[in-house]
Design an enzyme around this catalytic site. Structure first.
Site, PDB file in Angstrom:
ATOM      1  N   HIS A 176     106.904  42.535  78.931  1.00 22.46           N
ATOM      2  CA  HIS A 176     105.920  42.467  79.735  1.00 22.46           C
ATOM      3  C   HIS A 176     106.242  42.947  81.307  1.00 22.46           C
ATOM      4  CE1 HIS A 176     105.564  39.412  76.760  1.00 22.46           C
ATOM      5  NE2 HIS A 176     104.448  39.851  76.619  1.00 22.46           N
TER       6      HIS A 176
HETATM    7  S1  FES Z   1     108.370  39.803  80.220  1.00 22.29           S
HETATM    8 FE1  FES Z   1     107.521  38.859  78.690  1.00 22.29          FE
HETATM    9  S2  FES Z   1     109.114  38.280  77.209  1.00 22.29           S
HETATM   10 FE2  FES Z   1     109.899  39.387  79.028  1.00 22.29          FE
END
Ligand code: FES
Length: 195
Positions: free
Chosen positions: A160
């Protein structure tokens, strides 16, 4: 009276106590205490046996020797070049070991701690400035970040988009905390023991 009659005409069917009370011994004629002592000895054995069984059963659920054997990891740092990061497996998780350059150390120090989401000084995150040891698990949802990537020269989590700096601190993205530093110590100059 019947008593007088019985005294005058003794028969076989009546037995008399002629001892004058001497057969009633003083103390504990039935030896109750001795019986209890013997029973107590038996109960000691029952208690010890029960304790042994319970402990054996409970301890059988603890980590076994093959698990304990993998509890700590010894790393030879000699082969890790300056500027590079190696990934090791420890307790089922990746561990990043980064040999930081002088520039990277300066960069890690040159941060306004007040601006960080998880305010931590670089000095609190490493034992020796040139070695950074991290548990390679993103604190957002547990992905493994990519080394030497991202906007801050440290790690980038592709799941993410969390960016970590050269001290493993969260700088951008959804992760709430810095990457965790495992417990470790230096055995010798170039030997590290993690765990
Ligand atoms: S940014 Fe969501 S798991 Fe690493």
């Amino acid at each position: 009276s019947p008593t007088n009659f019985a005294l005058k005409h003794p028969t076989e069917r009546i037995s008399y106590d002629n001892s004058g009370g001497h057969e009633r011994l003083a103390g504990d004629p039935s030896k109750r205490a001795f019986t209890y002592l013997v029973l107590t000895g038996g109960r000691f054995i029952y208690a010890a046996g029960l304790r042994l069984l319970v402990l054996k059963f409970i301890l059988s659920m603890q980590a076994s020797k093959d698990v304990l054997a993998l509890a700590s990891l010894e790393v030879d740092l000699g082969g890790i070049e300056e500027g590079s990061t190696v990934t090791m497996k420890w307790r089922g998780k990746p561990v990043f070991i980064k040999h930081r350059t002088a520039d990277e150390i300066a960069e890690a120090d040159n941060v306004n701690i007040g601006e960080l989401r998880d305010a931590e000084a670089d000095d609190d995150r490493c034992l020796e400035k040139k070695w950074l040891v991290l548990i390679g698990v993103c604190t957002h949802l547990g992905c493994v970040p990519l080394s030497d990537a991202g906007d801050f020269g440290g790690w980038f989590c592709p799941c993410h988009g969390s960016h970590y700096d050269v001290s493993g601190r969260i700088r951008k993205g959804p992760a709430p905390l810095n990457m965790e530093v495992p417990e470790y110590k230096f055995l010798e100059e170039d030997k590290l023991l993690i765990g």
